[in-house]
Scaffold this motif. Structure first.
Motif, PDB file in Angstrom:
ATOM      1  N   GLN A   1      -2.063   7.008   4.501  1.00 32.71           N
ATOM      2  CA  GLN A   1      -2.876   7.397   3.346  1.00 32.71           C
ATOM      3  C   GLN A   1      -3.764   6.247   2.897  1.00 32.71           C
ATOM      4  O   GLN A   1      -4.943   6.436   2.587  1.00 32.71           O
ATOM      5  CB  GLN A   1      -1.986   7.865   2.203  1.00 32.71           C
ATOM      6  CG  GLN A   1      -1.287   9.172   2.480  1.00 32.71           C
ATOM      7  CD  GLN A   1      -0.257   9.515   1.413  1.00 32.71           C
ATOM      8  OE1 GLN A   1      -0.054   8.781   0.460  1.00 32.71           O
ATOM      9  NE2 GLN A   1       0.408  10.650   1.595  1.00 32.71           N
TER      10      GLN A   1
ATOM     11  N   GLY B   1      10.577  11.942   9.919  1.00 32.12           N
ATOM     12  CA  GLY B   1      10.434  12.613   8.626  1.00 32.12           C
ATOM     13  C   GLY B   1      11.088  13.973   8.590  1.00 32.12           C
ATOM     14  O   GLY B   1      10.740  14.812   7.754  1.00 32.12           O
TER      15      GLY B   1
ATOM     16  N   GLN C   1       3.843   6.703   6.323  1.00 33.18           N
ATOM     17  CA  GLN C   1       3.013   7.741   5.693  1.00 33.18           C
ATOM     18  C   GLN C   1       2.123   7.125   4.617  1.00 33.18           C
ATOM     19  O   GLN C   1       0.941   7.465   4.510  1.00 33.18           O
ATOM     20  CB  GLN C   1       3.902   8.835   5.081  1.00 33.18           C
ATOM     21  CG  GLN C   1       4.624   9.676   6.106  1.00 33.18           C
ATOM     22  CD  GLN C   1       3.670  10.366   7.045  1.00 33.18           C
ATOM     23  OE1 GLN C   1       2.823  11.153   6.640  1.00 33.18           O
ATOM     24  NE2 GLN C   1       3.791  10.071   8.330  1.00 33.18           N
TER      25      GLN C   1
ATOM     26  N   TYR D   1       9.620   5.902   7.948  1.00 30.83           N
ATOM     27  CA  TYR D   1       8.668   7.020   7.965  1.00 30.83           C
ATOM     28  C   TYR D   1       7.844   7.050   6.675  1.00 30.83           C
ATOM     29  O   TYR D   1       6.622   7.192   6.710  1.00 30.83           O
ATOM     30  CB  TYR D   1       9.425   8.338   8.131  1.00 30.83           C
ATOM     31  CG  TYR D   1       8.580   9.567   7.929  1.00 30.83           C
ATOM     32  CD1 TYR D   1       7.784  10.066   8.956  1.00 30.83           C
ATOM     33  CD2 TYR D   1       8.580  10.242   6.706  1.00 30.83           C
ATOM     34  CE1 TYR D   1       7.006  11.198   8.767  1.00 30.83           C
ATOM     35  CE2 TYR D   1       7.807  11.372   6.515  1.00 30.83           C
ATOM     36  CZ  TYR D   1       7.028  11.847   7.545  1.00 30.83           C
ATOM     37  OH  TYR D   1       6.246  12.963   7.353  1.00 30.83           O
ATOM     38  N   ASP D   2       8.510   6.911   5.548  1.00 27.86           N
ATOM     39  CA  ASP D   2       7.813   6.941   4.257  1.00 27.86           C
ATOM     40  C   ASP D   2       6.780   5.815   4.156  1.00 27.86           C
ATOM     41  O   ASP D   2       5.661   6.030   3.680  1.00 27.86           O
ATOM     42  CB  ASP D   2       8.809   6.857   3.102  1.00 27.86           C
ATOM     43  CG  ASP D   2       9.666   8.109   2.959  1.00 27.86           C
ATOM     44  OD1 ASP D   2       9.285   9.172   3.509  1.00 27.86           O
ATOM     45  OD2 ASP D   2      10.723   8.014   2.304  1.00 27.86           O
TER      46      ASP D   2
END
Length: 179
Positions: free
Chosen positions: A124, A90, A120, A116-117
């Motif tokens: 969450q 990231g 992430q 990476y996104d």
């Protein structure tokens, strides 16, 4: 003698911005420092930061040595593997790679950044799942309708997590097969 808090804070921040201290300015191998700066993906303007740090001690920089080292460092930074690693963590890419290496670096960086996104988003979502599972574990505080709604929401979160895992797996497969 009294100092104002903003002036002290500014002085601390400015001192923290120096790239080199006096001892380093006196003993640094400029070629080696350039290699490290290039390998870390710093912009070529980094030499200006070093110049400013060393000028505070009346010392100059060996710009030609640093530049040769910097270009050598970029050779290791601008690889496909590192592009993916930088994106996967990231991190920011400051458009430092030479044009002949940038296309492949950017392709790998984009794939790593997409991975990476997704990860992430998974993290969450996992927090939301844990929170909802915890709420359901204390279900004696919930009405039947609230418990039903929470179970439905949890089912939807599980479906979303499954989709994200498949997306991550697809991206990792693309990395292995494409590069």
């Amino acid at each position: 003698m009294r100092f104002s808090l903003p002036l002290v804070a500014a002085a601390v921040l400015l001192a923290g911005c120096a790239t080199l201290d006096e001892a380093e300015c006196r003993s640094v191998d400029w070629f080696d420092l350039g290699v490290r700066d290039g390998a870390d993906g710093y912009a070529a303007t980094r030499i200006g930061d070093h110049r400013q740090a060393c000028s505070e001690f009346g010392l100059g920089v060996e710009q030609a040595d640093w530049r040769r080292g910097y270009e050598a460092g970029l050779e290791s930074y601008c690889t496909i593997d590192n592009g993916y690693a930088v994106g996967r963590r990231g991190m920011y890419y400051g458009r430092v790679c030479p044009l002949d290496m940038e296309r492949d670096f950017l392709a790998a960086f984009a794939l790593g950044r997409e991975t990476y996104d997704v990860e992430q988003e998974m993290a969450q979502l996992d927090q939301r799942i844990v929170s909802l599972e915890s709420r359901l574990a204390r279900s004696e505080d919930l009405s039947d309708q609230a418990r039903l709604d929470a179970r439905r929401a949890l089912g939807e979160l599980y479906r979303q997590m499954s989709w994200l895992r498949r997306s991550r797996d697809r991206l990792e497969f693309e990395w292995r097969s494409r590069f």
